[in-house]
Design an enzyme around this catalytic site. Structure first.
Site, PDB file in Angstrom:
ATOM      1  N   ASP A   1     120.108  -8.870  -8.342  1.00  0.00           N
ATOM      2  CA  ASP A   1     119.301  -9.506  -7.248  1.00  0.00           C
ATOM      3  C   ASP A   1     117.967  -8.752  -7.103  1.00  0.00           C
ATOM      4  O   ASP A   1     116.977  -9.378  -6.837  1.00  0.00           O
ATOM      5  CB  ASP A   1     120.056  -9.590  -6.015  1.00  0.00           C
ATOM      6  CG  ASP A   1     121.200 -10.686  -6.003  1.00  0.00           C
ATOM      7  OD1 ASP A   1     120.900 -11.901  -6.545  1.00  0.00           O
ATOM      8  OD2 ASP A   1     122.131 -10.398  -5.551  1.00  0.00           O
TER       9      ASP A   1
ATOM     10  N   GLU B   1     119.339  -4.370  -2.924  1.00  0.00           N
ATOM     11  CA  GLU B   1     119.034  -5.256  -3.808  1.00  0.00           C
ATOM     12  C   GLU B   1     118.109  -6.237  -3.216  1.00  0.00           C
ATOM     13  O   GLU B   1     117.623  -7.273  -3.866  1.00  0.00           O
ATOM     14  CB  GLU B   1     120.521  -6.200  -4.102  1.00  0.00           C
ATOM     15  CG  GLU B   1     121.008  -6.726  -2.881  1.00  0.00           C
ATOM     16  CD  GLU B   1     122.508  -7.142  -3.247  1.00  0.00           C
ATOM     17  OE1 GLU B   1     122.873  -7.648  -4.398  1.00  0.00           O
ATOM     18  OE2 GLU B   1     123.480  -7.217  -2.340  1.00  0.00           O
TER      19      GLU B   1
ATOM     20  N   HIS C   1     127.157 -15.580 -12.759  1.00  0.00           N
ATOM     21  CA  HIS C   1     128.501 -14.780 -12.463  1.00  0.00           C
ATOM     22  C   HIS C   1     129.533 -15.334 -13.667  1.00  0.00           C
ATOM     23  O   HIS C   1     130.645 -14.521 -13.812  1.00  0.00           O
ATOM     24  CB  HIS C   1     129.124 -15.096 -11.235  1.00  0.00           C
ATOM     25  CG  HIS C   1     128.436 -14.135 -10.294  1.00  0.00           C
ATOM     26  ND1 HIS C   1     127.513 -14.639  -9.441  1.00  0.00           N
ATOM     27  CD2 HIS C   1     128.675 -12.817  -9.877  1.00  0.00           C
ATOM     28  CE1 HIS C   1     126.982 -13.228  -8.849  1.00  0.00           C
ATOM     29  NE2 HIS C   1     127.700 -12.323  -9.083  1.00  0.00           N
TER      30      HIS C   1
END
Ligand code: PEP
Ligand code: MG
Length: 570
Positions: free
Chosen positions: A455, A431, A189
């Site tokens: 993911d 995901e 992130h």
């Protein structure tokens, strides 16, 4: 000169001197002293140094960013001379005969906890100020060699072991020209945030901390994933040209801001943006985004000491919806966990946080948290074109439970007389491989899918997206991934649903021709990738890409797929 390879995490070229960001160890033990007078003197000296620093920072900020931005340092100066705090510290030194650092740390903790429990949001924020000021004084008392990243006031490249999303959020774009870290991957992130801040970044280098000293000249090549330390004059010149060329290219792309996204054979696809905060909408609009394809609401929960209230959330969602002026906004419900921690929830540490108690799993158990968010979303729905999606759905039952809670909250609000939009679409992130495989069943119950490849790839390949040592397995172009994407798109289209992708793959120049060919309807990416993607799609024929994708699906390896795409000359 030294060249270090890493992962290109945010495009662009930055050149500046190195600034090593190291978090010092602030742990303080209780220690007795014989001479409290000496400690009082040390305290005064440290306070004076901190005051000098703050005055200088305040003046610099006033000159460069204006008086408003400098106000925060005025409040810090006030804390430094606050008699209530200082008397408490001095009393403790004198009566308990402890070190100045221990006395300061203890006294400030008391004030911080008092502020944190205040009703007013303004006073609660003072806790953060108190923490900052205390750290500043402790640095001098402990003799630490540390500069706060928020104090950086010359152009630098930040060098760090790792950056948390909140470290990244604090970086001042004006001075931090680029950053590079030892760990991390393209979809960690902090990398995602670097892209929204438009700061060139190279992550996962393993060795920048060992190889780079403060003041070294550093080039961060966020286009090729390279870091060059103390370049020769010739290399420096080459990179300056590269940087300028990239900036010119950006200018060219800007011309496509108002142009609709269309393939060469006239097929429209939607180019949307991923955002983390309402402020990011500015970047979406500047880059010609047609929608927000993913609003990661968890950032609203981070960087604070307690859960955001329903009204705080309502205001954030309303702002985004209003600023997007009726264009679609897909808001994802809380996806905490993995590399996004929420310290105040006090969840036990897990062996495998990416496989653990996170996202919708947590929301279904902590219904108080989830219901508050759903209410805020429902109330905001009348201010624009809201779509809601649930993250990390692994089973149909999870989706049904989450949907039932949404409907319950809706009914309650309607009973309270609150107006709610009747056209909110409800979708899920795809995901987790089980959901991709069962997409035909899900497609009967949801309005849309958004494929979260960040993911989906890590779970399909069993390769941690944060771990640079297994980065070679993180393969968006692996035919296994392409087949899963195809299954999801085909299943959705058979039921008349639309499919987006909000993983980083959606903005990747090698993946775009394949995704166009597979029939993806909406591509959601970092705002800065939108214009290059629009320019690329205009040069591609969808009909030709369908054939390309069909070929790719039949291949054996990711490398073969990359070769295939390279041959079309994109
Ligand atoms: C994803 O997993 O692809 C995604 C978009 O969500 P996040 O990166 O926030 O996990
Ligand atoms: Mg995800």
């Amino acid at each position: 000169m030294l060249e270090i390879k890493g992962i290109a995490a945010s495009a662009g070229v930055a050149i500046a001197s190195a600034f090593r960001l190291e978090h010092p160890d602030y742990t303080i033990q209780r220690e007795s002293v014989n001479d409290p007078q000496e400690e009082l003197k040390r305290l005064d000296a440290a306070l004076a140094k901190a005051q000098q620093e703050l005055k200088a920072i305040k003046q610099r900020t006033e000159e460069q960013l204006g008086a408003k931005k400098a106000e925060i340092f005025e409040s810090h100066l006030l804390i430094l001379s606050d008699p209530e705090l200082l008397d408490a510290v001095r009393d403790r030194i004198a009566s308990e005969k402890v070190t100045a650092q221990y006395a300061l740390d203890e006294a400030s903790k008391q004030f911080i906890s008092m502020f944190e429990n205040m009703k007013s949001a303004y006073l609660r924020e003072r806790a953060a100020d108190m923490r900052d000021v205390t750290k500043r004084v402790l640095i001098h008392l402990l003799g630490l060699n540390y500069v706060n990243p928020a104090d950086i006031s010359e152009e630098v490249i930040v060098i760090a072991e790792d950056l948390t999303p909140s470290d990244t959020a604090q970086l001042n774009r004006q001075y931090v020209k680029g950053f590079t870290t030892n760990v991390g991957g393209r979809t960690s992130h902090s990398a995602i945030m670097a892209r929204s801040l438009e700061i060139p970044a190279v992550v996962g280098t393993k060795e920048v901390m060992a190889q780079i000293q403060n003041g070294d000249t550093v080039i961060v090549d966020g286009l090729d994933g390279k870091v060059i330390v103390n370049p020769s004059a010739e290399v420096l010149e080459q990179y300056k040209q590269r940087r300028d060329q990239y900036l010119r290219q950006l200018e060219e792309w800007k011309k496509l801001k108002e142009v609709p996204t269309q393939s060469k054979d006239g097929i429209h696809v939607e180019l949307a943006a991923n955002i983390g905060t309402p402020n990011d909408v500015t970047g979406v609009l500047e880059n010609g985004g047609e929608a927000v394809g993913l609003y990661r609401t968890e950032f609203l929960y981070m960087g604070r000491s307690e859960l955001p209230s329903e009204d705080v959330q309502f205001n954030a969602y309303k702002t985004v919806l209003e600023r997007m002026e009726g264009k679609p906004v897909v808001v994802r419900t809380l996806d905490i966990g993995g590399d996004k921690e929420l310290p105040y929830l006090d969840l036990p540490k897990e062996m495998n946080p990416f496989l653990g108690f996170r996202a919708v799993r947590l929301c279904l158990e902590r219904q108080d948290i989830f219901r508050t968010q759903l209410r805020a979303l429902l109330r905001a729905s009348i201010y624009g074109n809201l779509k809601i999606m649930f993250p990390m759905i692994a089973t149909l039952d999870e989706f049904r439970q989450a949907k039932a809670l949404l409907l319950e909250e809706k009914q309650k609000l309607v009973a309270e007389g609150v107006e709610i939009s009747e056209s909110i679409e409800l979708g899920i992130m795809v995901e987790i491989p089980s959901t991709a495989v069962l997409a035909d069943q899900f497609a009967r119950e949801v309005d849309f899918f958004s494929i979260g490849t960040n993911d989906l790839i890590q779970y399909t390949m069993a390769a941690d997206r944060m771990n640079e040592r297994v980065a070679y397995l993180y393969q968006p172009y692996n035919p296994a991934i392409l087949r899963l994407v195809k299954m999801v798109i085909d299943a959705a289209h058979r039921e008349g649903r639309w499919v987006g992708m909000c993983g980083e793959m959606a903005g990747d120049a090698t993946a775009i021709p394949l995704l166009l060919g597979l029939g993806l309807d909406e591509f959601s990416m970092s705002a800065t990738s939108i214009l290059p993607a629009r320019s690329q799609i205009a040069r591609l024929s969808k009909a030709e890409m369908e054939q390309l994708a069909a070929q790719a699906i039949g291949m054996q390896t990711a490398e073969q797929v990359v070769e295939l795409v390279r041959d079309i000359g994109e």
